[in-house]
Design a protein around this motif. Sequence first.
Motif: not given
Length: 294
Positions: A68-83
């Motif tokens: 139910g969540l819309k994941l975009t390329r923003y989340h690519v950067c966000l996930l890599v930053q969190i990692l």
Amino acid sequence: MIISIPSILLGLGGKCLLSCALVFLQRNHICKSFLGVFSVSLAVVDTILTLFVTTLHMHADGCVFLLGLKLTRYHVCLLVQILGQMCNALQWPVVVVAGLDHFLRVTRRLQPVTGRTRFIVCLFMTGLLWYLAALYVFLQSDFIPVKEGVYHTQIHQCWIIHTTQILQVSMFLLLTLCCAALHAGCSTRFLKNPPLKDQSTDRSRAHSRRDVVHQAIHIFLKTWALFLLFLVMMLLLPVGLPAYLGLNIAWLCFLNSLLIAVVLCAVCPVTQGLAAVPPDSFCEWTFQCIVSVS
């Protein structure tokens, strides 16, 4: 630093391949120590993240719906930053826990513990560290995601933090190793004037300690000299290492050997033998001409 998304995916893919190769190389004993169990968990996390962000980036419209969540390329950067933030947060705790694990093993204080119990303890500590790192990143750290002010389909690069913990950990442990070597080398000079019946025993112990230290350092340097040269180049050249690549299994293999050398030099188990040395796929910890004195 700013890195393009294809470069990030290439780096993560290379990290995953190297991780899988090193896990396969150490498959016979990788679950017998904390660092081995943590390495497997790191390989799993890296593989899942790499597959997920690659799928997200390669999708035609740049977005994916998940639960139910819309994941975009923003989340690519966000996930890599969190990692990257979690990798930075995990560096020192991993060193402390692994060092304690090696110390207890070399001093044979874990001898009554069965292999199954040791694995369960290592698995618990690995999960606990990941959980605490996630809590720290989301609740305690000053982490603020950096995003570009463009539409998600136009995002082609990410802001990534770099890591300095690798150099800090390496310098601290190498200084500790040098201090242990100097202490062993000078131990015979600082012998007080014991009774004659104990003088030869003390000198034999001092020489045995020095032999262990010298051989441990020689074994370590013979294997990891090129990697140490790489760390020196990183220190001298103004080149930053992305945080999401900082915590990798190759680094953990080096850390394993370095911690073994530090613990052996600090403990010098000349009267206990070497059966309790932690598993190491790169250094062969065989010692010669060690005088055992009780």
